[in-house]
Design a protein around this motif. Structure first.
Motif, short mmCIF file in Angstrom:
data_model
loop_
_atom_site.label_atom_id
_atom_site.label_comp_id
_atom_site.label_asym_id
_atom_site.label_seq_id
_atom_site.Cartn_x
_atom_site.Cartn_y
_atom_site.Cartn_z
N UNK A 120 1.46 -1.40 0.01
CA UNK A 120 0.48 0.21 -0.30
C UNK A 120 0.65 1.24 -0.33
N UNK A 121 1.76 1.20 -0.26
CA UNK A 121 3.33 2.79 0.44
C UNK A 121 3.66 2.81 -1.07
N UNK A 131 -3.07 1.87 8.13
CA UNK A 131 -3.74 2.20 6.16
C UNK A 131 -4.28 4.04 6.67
N UNK A 132 -4.93 4.17 7.92
CA UNK A 132 -4.90 5.61 8.15
C UNK A 132 -4.29 6.78 8.03
N UNK A 133 -2.22 6.28 8.16
CA UNK A 133 -1.48 6.89 7.61
C UNK A 133 -0.85 6.52 9.58
N UNK A 134 -1.18 6.15 10.31
CA UNK A 134 -1.28 6.91 11.63
C UNK A 134 0.07 5.22 12.06
N UNK A 135 0.84 5.14 12.00
CA UNK A 135 1.87 4.21 11.83
C UNK A 135 2.72 3.56 13.31
N UNK A 171 5.74 10.65 6.09
CA UNK A 171 5.45 9.31 5.26
C UNK A 171 4.56 9.06 4.28
N UNK A 172 4.62 8.19 3.20
CA UNK A 172 3.98 7.94 2.27
C UNK A 172 2.53 7.77 3.02
N UNK A 173 1.70 7.84 1.33
CA UNK A 173 0.23 8.01 2.39
C UNK A 173 0.16 6.40 1.62
N UNK A 174 -0.69 5.30 2.43
CA UNK A 174 -0.98 4.16 2.07
C UNK A 174 -2.24 4.00 1.41
#
Length: 369
Positions: free
Chosen positions: A78-79, A241-245, A302-305
C-alpha cells in the motif's frame, strides 16, 4: 477520509477469522486433530513400517506465517514497496526467528524439543531494524528502492499479531501452551469459563503427557490469545492504512506483549523458573522499546497508504509463489513431530474382487493390440 476499500478489507478479514476460530475452537482439542499424516520411514517387518508423523501444529504454524507475510505484503504494498522486497525482508526475518524459537526455549525452559514464539519474536523484533537498514544499503540501493523503517516496523508488528493469533490454533491441536485447570482458579475465573473451556483428549496431547491433564477442563488460554491478537492485528491494520504508523506499531507490539504478560498468569505449562517468567520480562522490554520508537519517529514525511495498490501488488504470481514457498518451508521445519511416532501396517484390502487382484478385467485384456 475513510475509504470503503479499507473498511471492506478489515471487515472481511475479521469475518473470515471469526468463521475459522468458531470451527477450530470446537474441534481442534479432539484427539484426531493432532496428527495430519504419517509417512512410512523404516520397515520393521513384512508390511509393517515405523512412520514419521506430520502434524496439524506444522500446518497451522505454516498457515500463520504465510498469513502474516501476506498481510505485510499488502500493508507495505500500500506504500508502493514491491512484493519481492517485502518477501526478502520476511525471509530474512524468518531465517533469524525460526532457529531462535528453539534456541531460546533451550535456554529458558531447558527443553531441546520445545519451540517458543515469544523468544522468536523477541529476537526478531531486535533484528528487524538492522535487516531493514541492510536491505536499503544493499538491494535497495541497487534497485532504487527504499523501505521506510517506521512503516516497515509497524507492518511487521501488525503482521506478527495476525500470525500469533492464527498460530495459536497450532497450540490447540498439539495441546501445548495450555491453561490452568479450572479447579485451581478463582471462583470468578471458574464462573467465566464454566461453559466455555478446553478439554484435551488423547495421551499424546502435550497437556496430557506433560501434566496429566487429559480430560480436565482448562482455561481456554490459546483461544483467548488467538482472539486478542487478531483483534490487535485488525485494529493495527486499520491504523496503518490511515497513515498512523506509530499507533499501529503500539497496537501491534503493545497489545500483544501486554496480553502475553497477563495471559501467562493463566497458563499451566512450564515457562521457566521464577514467579515472573523470562518471556514476561521480554514482553516488558519490547513494549518499552516500542514506546520509545513511537516517540522518536516523525510521520510528517511518510507516504500515504493505498490499500488497492497493496492488494494489486500481492495478487501476482511472484507474491503467490513466495507465499507458497514460505508455507512449505515452515511446514517442513515445524510439521514433523519429534515427540511422537507411529507404526503402520500396509496390506491389500481383503474385500477386493479376485479378478481385480489376480487378473485384469476382460475388457482391458481385449483392448490390447
Amino acid at each position: 477520509m475513510v475509504s470503503m476499500a479499507e473498511i471492506l478489507f478489515v471487515v472481511a478479514s475479521g469475518a473470515a477469522l471469526a468463521v475459522l476460530f468458531a470451527w477450530a475452537f470446537r474441534v481442534l482439542p479432539g484427539e484426531q486433530w493432532q496428527v495430519l499424516a504419517s509417512l512410512p520411514r523404516q520397515q520393521e517387518g513384512r508390511g509393517v513400517w515405523r512412520g514419521v508423523n506430520l502434524t496439524y501444529y506444522g500446518f497451522f504454524s505454516a498457515t500463520a506465517c504465510a498469513g502474516a507475510m501476506a498481510l505485510m505484503m499488502v500493508l507495505l504494498g500500500a506504500l508502493g514497496v514491491p512484493t519481492w522486497a517485502t518477501a526478502v525482508l520476511v525471509a530474512a526475518t524468518i531465517a533469524v526467528c525460526l532457529p531462535a524459537a528453539n534456541l531460546v526455549a533451550r535456554v529458558v525452559e531447558k527443553n531441546n524439543g520445545a519451540l517458543t514464539v515469544a523468544g522468536a519474536f523477541a529476537v526478531g523484533f531486535a533484528a528487524v531494524p538492522a535487516l531493514i537498514a541492510t536491505f536499503n544499503a544493499t538491494l535497495g540501493t541497487a534497485f532504487g528502492i527504499r523501505v521506510p523503517w517506521l512503516p516497515a516496523l509497524a507492518a511487521s508488528a501488525v503482521s506478527y499479531a495476525l500470525g500469533e493469533g492464527i498460530g495459536r490454533l497450532a497450540c490447540i491441536s498439539f495441546g501445548c501452551c495450555y491453561g490452568k485447570p479450572l479447579a485451581q482458579c478463582s471462583p470468578l475465573i471458574r464462573r467465566i469459563f464454566a461453559r466455555w473451556h478446553f478439554v484435551f483428549h488423547g495421551p499424546i496431547k502435550k497437556a496430557a503427557y506433560e501434566s496429566g491433564l487429559e480430560g480436565v477442563p482448562l482455561v481456554p488460554i490459546q483461544a483467548l490469545t488467538a482472539m486478542c491478537c487478531t483483534a490487535f492485528a485488525l485494529a493495527g491494520s486499520w491504523l496503518f492504512l490511515r497513515g498512523n504508523f506509530s499507533a499501529a506499531l503500539l497496537v501491534g507490539i503493545g497489545g500483544t506483549q501486554v496480553w502475553r504478560y497477563l495471559s501467562e498468569w493463566l497458563r499451566a505449562d512450564y515457562r521457566g523458573p521464577g514467579q515472573v517468567s523470562a518471556y514476561q520480562w521480554m514482553a516488558i522490554v519490547i513494549v518499552l522499546a516500542a514506546v520509545a520508537i513511537s516517540f522518536l519517529s516523525d510521520e510528517a514525511a511518510m507516504p500515504e497508504p493505498n490499500i488497492l495498490v497493496g492488494l494489486r501488488l500481492v495478487y501476482n504470481p511472484v507474491a503467490l509463489l513466495a507465499l507458497q514457498a514460505l508455507w512449505a518451508a515452515v511446514f517442513c521445519w515445524m510439521g514433523r513431530s519429534w515427540v511422537t511416532e507411529s507404526t503402520m501396517l500396509l496390506r491389500l484390502k481383503t474385500d477386493i474382487p479376485t479378478t481385480s487382484r489376480n487378473a485384469r478385467p476382460a475388457a482391458e485384456a481385449q483392448s490390447d493390440g
